[in-house]
Write an enzyme that holds these catalytic residues in place. Structure first.
Site, mmCIF file in Angstrom:
data_model
loop_
_atom_site.group_PDB
_atom_site.id
_atom_site.type_symbol
_atom_site.label_atom_id
_atom_site.label_comp_id
_atom_site.label_asym_id
_atom_site.label_seq_id
_atom_site.Cartn_x
_atom_site.Cartn_y
_atom_site.Cartn_z
ATOM 1 N N LYS A 22 0.834 -1.206 0.000
ATOM 2 C CA LYS A 22 0.000 0.000 0.000
ATOM 3 C C LYS A 22 0.866 1.253 0.000
ATOM 4 C CE LYS A 22 -3.718 -0.360 2.292
ATOM 5 N NZ LYS A 22 -4.615 -0.580 3.447
ATOM 6 N N ARG A 92 -3.333 2.930 8.592
ATOM 7 C CA ARG A 92 -3.668 1.728 7.822
ATOM 8 C C ARG A 92 -2.462 0.806 7.726
ATOM 9 N NH1 ARG A 92 -7.071 2.353 2.996
ATOM 10 N NH2 ARG A 92 -8.807 3.689 3.496
ATOM 11 N N GLY A 101 -8.129 -7.118 4.191
ATOM 12 C CA GLY A 101 -9.006 -7.298 5.345
ATOM 13 C C GLY A 101 -8.400 -8.047 6.508
ATOM 14 N N MET A 103 -5.607 -7.285 8.328
ATOM 15 C CA MET A 103 -5.037 -6.477 9.412
ATOM 16 C C MET A 103 -5.904 -5.237 9.614
ATOM 17 S SD MET A 103 -0.986 -7.074 8.709
ATOM 18 C CE MET A 103 -1.141 -6.771 6.960
ATOM 19 N N ARG A 337 -3.716 -1.493 -6.222
ATOM 20 C CA ARG A 337 -2.941 -2.734 -6.145
ATOM 21 C C ARG A 337 -3.394 -3.620 -7.301
ATOM 22 N NH1 ARG A 337 -5.862 -4.677 -0.535
ATOM 23 N NH2 ARG A 337 -7.964 -4.851 -1.350
ATOM 24 N N HIS A 456 -16.254 -7.978 1.565
ATOM 25 C CA HIS A 456 -15.220 -8.905 2.044
ATOM 26 C C HIS A 456 -15.424 -10.301 1.484
ATOM 27 C CE1 HIS A 456 -13.529 -11.814 4.973
ATOM 28 N NE2 HIS A 456 -12.530 -10.963 4.988
ATOM 29 N N SER A 766 12.572 -43.021 -14.886
ATOM 30 C CA SER A 766 11.407 -42.243 -14.481
ATOM 31 C C SER A 766 11.336 -42.293 -12.959
ATOM 32 C CB SER A 766 10.128 -42.817 -15.089
ATOM 33 O OG SER A 766 9.019 -42.047 -14.681
ATOM 34 N N THR A 769 8.304 -40.519 -7.542
ATOM 35 C CA THR A 769 8.584 -39.764 -6.314
ATOM 36 C C THR A 769 7.619 -40.074 -5.175
ATOM 37 O OG1 THR A 769 7.378 -37.914 -7.303
ATOM 38 C CG2 THR A 769 9.791 -37.874 -7.434
ATOM 39 N N CYS A 833 7.275 -39.240 -12.568
ATOM 40 C CA CYS A 833 5.891 -39.659 -12.811
ATOM 41 C C CYS A 833 5.041 -39.736 -11.545
ATOM 42 C CB CYS A 833 5.853 -41.003 -13.545
ATOM 43 S SG CYS A 833 6.601 -42.368 -12.634
ATOM 44 N N TYR A 853 11.215 -34.452 -18.838
ATOM 45 C CA TYR A 853 9.763 -34.291 -18.812
ATOM 46 C C TYR A 853 9.226 -34.536 -17.411
ATOM 47 C CZ TYR A 853 9.398 -39.411 -18.709
ATOM 48 O OH TYR A 853 9.499 -40.729 -18.337
#
Length: 876
Positions: A22, A92, A101, A103, A337, A456, A766, A769, A833, A853
């Protein structure tokens, strides 16, 4: 000496980290000649200093504030605290990252029993002066002294009731004067004292705003929006000369977006109120007028606003959210903003602004977040579904999308029902406030009976990407009785409703939602730009032809993971799979596998057809065999009867397959080492399908056969030999020119560490994960949910590592595996993958590490495409 306070003319937009969003934008607008009230910003560093100093302002900060306020006094020709010609200010908050909204704000600071008389003398408008005074008393009591907000509201309602009016604007000067005295009584009853000294008011207000940085709703907002508190220094505080929208019919206040934040259309969108202050618009206590009506009421002001909006867009290269006040026919800007917008609007605005030469393609891509893309692919109601449902009410559409849930009237209750009972809820209230942030985040959608499109509820819902309807006068909420009335019909709390945030329609009951079926318009255009930029390829995890077709529509460049075991659970196949498991000899097993072969081959035919010209990575059977058999005794009896075997025999087989830790047991490549005939059948099905598509349709087919759960080079070599012998024999017999590759899924930490050895056999890697995370952390994917929430809440883990790739631990294994593998085989193709393949920060990591990839679920393919482009643009 540190500089703790900056006048607006001393700052600029690049100082956001120091001045907050701000303050930086107020400085920027001041310096480009826009009408901003004079003021100053106390820096975010001062916020840190405030907390270091025991939540007190240091003398150095106070001294700088005094000096800067003198400059403002000189500019305005008024003096702070002067009883004849008082300067009033607002206080402010303003963090570096927008937190609307969350704070606190205090207006009309500097009023007391003495200065209010000076104001009356200066303005000859006692109504305006006492209205401003009562507002200040309420805000100061609520924000600074923590007096219950409802006490002030009840006193205001009582005055209006006595006068027989509904709106604040219908009250007279004497009414507000009485209200000032009532508010003072509220202070006394609460054991608090209102400070008559303006300087004491100022210090306490600044303390309160700095203190709001760590209030519960601000902390919750930062967590929900993944804002790293450690990367921010706190909030800045802006002390701004008051300009008044409540001085009569030539004054007003409003909030406007330079484009429609719902649709992205190039049309001004906003609301204003005559004779009001800023909080009246966003609080939803009065229904504001659309900004278009300002053209009729104040044409010169409207034209000035339109010109300013154009200048702001060209200056900031983005759609702006602007707060303004009109004081006796003069326009002032209180904030600008980058405006929060719906995902659809975000994409349309980005594309349109490129065509208008307001921003570049690269800027447009970076302004579009992967989260926007994901939300765009969320459910909606079909017209047919809506036509067959009962429409119970209609309000103002504030944030598009469809949601279904049970009525809940309390924010805390909504949060609890979702977290503890896994309920789907629609938070339904007269209006929302910042205290409702947790309940709003937990809800499927939000419905309010009052407020406008910049209230809000509307602004926060749009930011969250949640469907929202506001200002629905068709409904009446009675929290005490736990009911909502809609057009004469009562709905108890807990009743199912469905809301359409695009149209504002509210339906009774639980409506079925559907997913969008493809990409079109601005979304397709921006994703095509992403494809021009990104280096990473994007594939999909798809097990069926239908999934593959969906993935291709969403831009997938192949299949990175086809899980063959999912196909085995089909009703016509599971009995054959079970016969294979129950076989007591290789011959019996081969007979069962021979029956599965044509079924499996047709699956792969469908995948190859759907992905013509793109690689299709098919993983051999991975899960332990017990997953295909029942575990409960009654189910075993039923299956024994179906299969014509004795209960005892089937139970014996089930028990023999039982493992204490099956996810680390007899699965993956270990199955095909024990039962190589499984690998033979699956290879025949893959290569047979490829040959069939090649011969019958002449389509390009690129099969990639993936061996799962490898941790030892020799086990990979053993299974690969079975595959190659089978595949080469088929290709030779059919006399076709078919190229295929054999690779492995890297999901065991040991495989990463010996990847140079593994690459001597594997033609591609590959990274799986999901399992790699499980085995690296030692977290069971089936059980970790019991404690991971505590780990995140207590700061032991930043995020759930199964949702975002752990780049420090698991990520390093990916890096090591990639580097070691490519030392052995320079042209080694490497991908990922697990579902991390569709998560933006994980995609960026994959770009850094040099993977070829990522592969993810079909509906996350567009997200991965944009994330891959972001990764390239951020790391030029």
């Amino acid at each position: 000496m540190n500089k703790w306070v900056y006048l607006f003319k001393e700052g600029n937009a690049s100082m956001k980290k120091t001045l907050g969003g701000k303050g930086a934008n107020l400085s920027e607008m001041t310096n480009i000649g826009l009408p901003v009230p004079p003021g100053m910003t106390i820096t975010t560093e001062a916020c840190l200093e405030f907390y270091k100093n025991g939540k007190k302002l240091t003398q150095e900060i106070i001294s700088q504030l005094h000096d800067n306020l003198k400059v403002v006094e000189k500019t305005m020709g008024k003096r702070f605290g002067d009883s004849e010609n008082p300067l009033l200010v607002s206080v402010r908050s303003g963090a570096a990252i927008s937190m609307p909204g969350m704070m606190d704000t205090i207006l009309n600071l500097g009023l007391n029993d003495s200065t209010v008389k000076g104001m009356i003398k200066a303005t000859d408008n006692p109504r305006f002066c006492y209205d401003s005074y009562r507002r200040f008393l309420q805000m100061f009591g609520d924000v600074v002294l923590k007096i219950e907000h409802e006490l002030f509201e009840e006193a205001l309602k009582e005055i209006k009731k006595d006068r027989g009016v509904k709106l604040d604007v219908e009250l007279e000067a004497d009414d507000f004067k009485k209200l000032v005295e009532k508010y003072k009584e509220i202070y006394k009853k609460a054991g608090k004292e209102f400070p008559q000294d303006p300087w004491e008011q100022l210090w306490k207000s600044i303390d309160a705003v700095f203190g709001s940085w760590m209030n519960e709703r601000a902390i919750t907002y930062r967590k929900l929006n993944n804002i790293d508190e450690n990367a921010l220094m706190g909030t800045a505080v802006n002390v701004v000369t008051m300009v008044f929208g409540n001085m009569g019919d030539t004054s007003g206040t409003g909030v406007a977006f330079t484009r429609d934040p719902n649709t992205g259309e190039r049309t001004v969108y906003g609301e204003y109120l005559i004779n009001a202050q800023g909080e009246d618009v966003v609080a939803g206590t009065r229904t504001p007028e659309p900004i278009s009506k300002l053209q009729e009421e104040m044409p010169k002001i409207y034209d000035e606003l339109i010109d300013i909006f154009r200048r702001l867009e060209e200056h900031y290269h983005d759609m702006q959210d602007v707060e303004f006040t009109i004081e006796r026919g003069r326009l002032y800007l209180l904030q600008t903003r980058n405006g929060k917008r719906t995902p659809y609007a975000a994409v349309k605005i980005a594309v349109d602004m490129v065509k208008e030469s307001v921003m570049t393609k690269e800027e447009a891509l970076l302004k579009t977040s992967p989260e926007h893309i994901e939300i765009l692919l969320h459910p909606y109601f079909t017209q047919e579904t809506k036509d067959s449902a009962e429409l119970i009410a209609k309000g103002n559409p504030a944030s598009p999308g469809a949601a279904t849930g049970i009525l809940v009237f309390d924010s805390d209750k909504a949060d609890k029902l979702v977290k503890e009972e896994n309920k789907k809820v629609i938070l339904t209230r007269p209006e929302t406030s910042p205290e409702d942030i947790a309940g709003m985040a937990a809800s499927e959608g939000i419905l309010t009976s009052t407020g406008g499109k910049t209230s809000h509820a509307a602004v926060v819902a749009r930011g969250m990407g949640k469907p929202c309807i506001v200002g629905c006068s068709d409904i009446e909420i009675n929290r005490a009785k736990g009911i909502m009335k809609a057009r004469g019909k009562e709905f108890k709390e807990g009743s199912w409703i469905s809301i359409d945030g695009t149209t504002g329609e509210i339906f009774e009951g639980k409506l079925e939602t559907v997913m969008p079926q493809g990409l079109e318009g601005p979304l397709a255009e921006i994703l095509s730009w992403a494809d021009e930029v990104r280096r990473l390829g994007v594939r999909a995890n798809a097990d069926t032809p239908k999934d593959a077709e969906t993935a291709k529509r969403f831009g997938a460049e192949g299949i990175g993971l086809a899980r063959t075991e999912h196909m085995f659970f089909e009703p016509d196949r599971i009995p054959v799979v079970r016969q294979m498991i129950l076989s007591s000899s290789v011959e019996q097993r081969e007979r069962a596998l021979e029956r599965l072969l044509p079924m499996q081959q047709q699956d792969f035919v469908g995948l190859f057809k759907a992905m013509e010209g793109y690689p299709v990575t098919i993983r051999l059977l991975d899960p332990p065999l017990h997953e295909f058999l029942p575990s409960e005794e009654d189910d075993i009896k039923e299956l024994a009867k179906e299969m014509g075997v004795s209960f005892d025999k089937l139970k014996e087989v089930v028990e023999s397959l039982h493992e204490f830790n099956p996810m680390m047991g007899h699965r993956g490549c270990r199955l095909t080492v024990t039962y190589p005939e499984i690998a033979v059948m699956q290879t025949r099905a893959i290569i047979g399908a490829a040959i069939q598509v090649l011969k019958e349709e002449g389509k390009t087919v690129i099969p990639e056969i993936m061996i799962p759960l490898v941790g030892i080079r020799k086990e990979l070599s053993y299974v690969k030999q079975t595959i190659v012998e089978t595949a080469d024999k088929m290709i030779e017999e059919e006399g076709v020119d078919l190229k295929y590759t054999v690779g492995t899924m890297i999901e065991i930490p040991r495989a990463c560490l010996i990847a140079d050895e593994i690459a001597k056999e594997a033609e591609f890697f590959s990274f799986g994960t999901n399992d790699l995370t499980q085995l690296t952390f030692g977290f069971s994917r089936d059980d970790y949910g019991k404690f991971v929430g505590d780990y995140v809440a207590k700061g032991i883990l930043e995020v759930d590592p199964f949702q975002k790739l752990d780049q420090i631990g698991v990520g390093q294994l990916v890096r090591i595996g990639t580097e070691k593998g490519r030392k052995t085989r320079k042209d080694l193709k490497v991908g990922i993958c697990g579902e991390h393949g569709g998560e933006p920060s994980s995609v960026e990591f994959c770009h850094h590490v040099g993977l070829d990839y990522v592969s993810c679920s079909p509906y996350r393919v567009p997200v991965a495409r944009l994330s891959a482009a972001h990764a390239k643009l951020k790391n030029k």
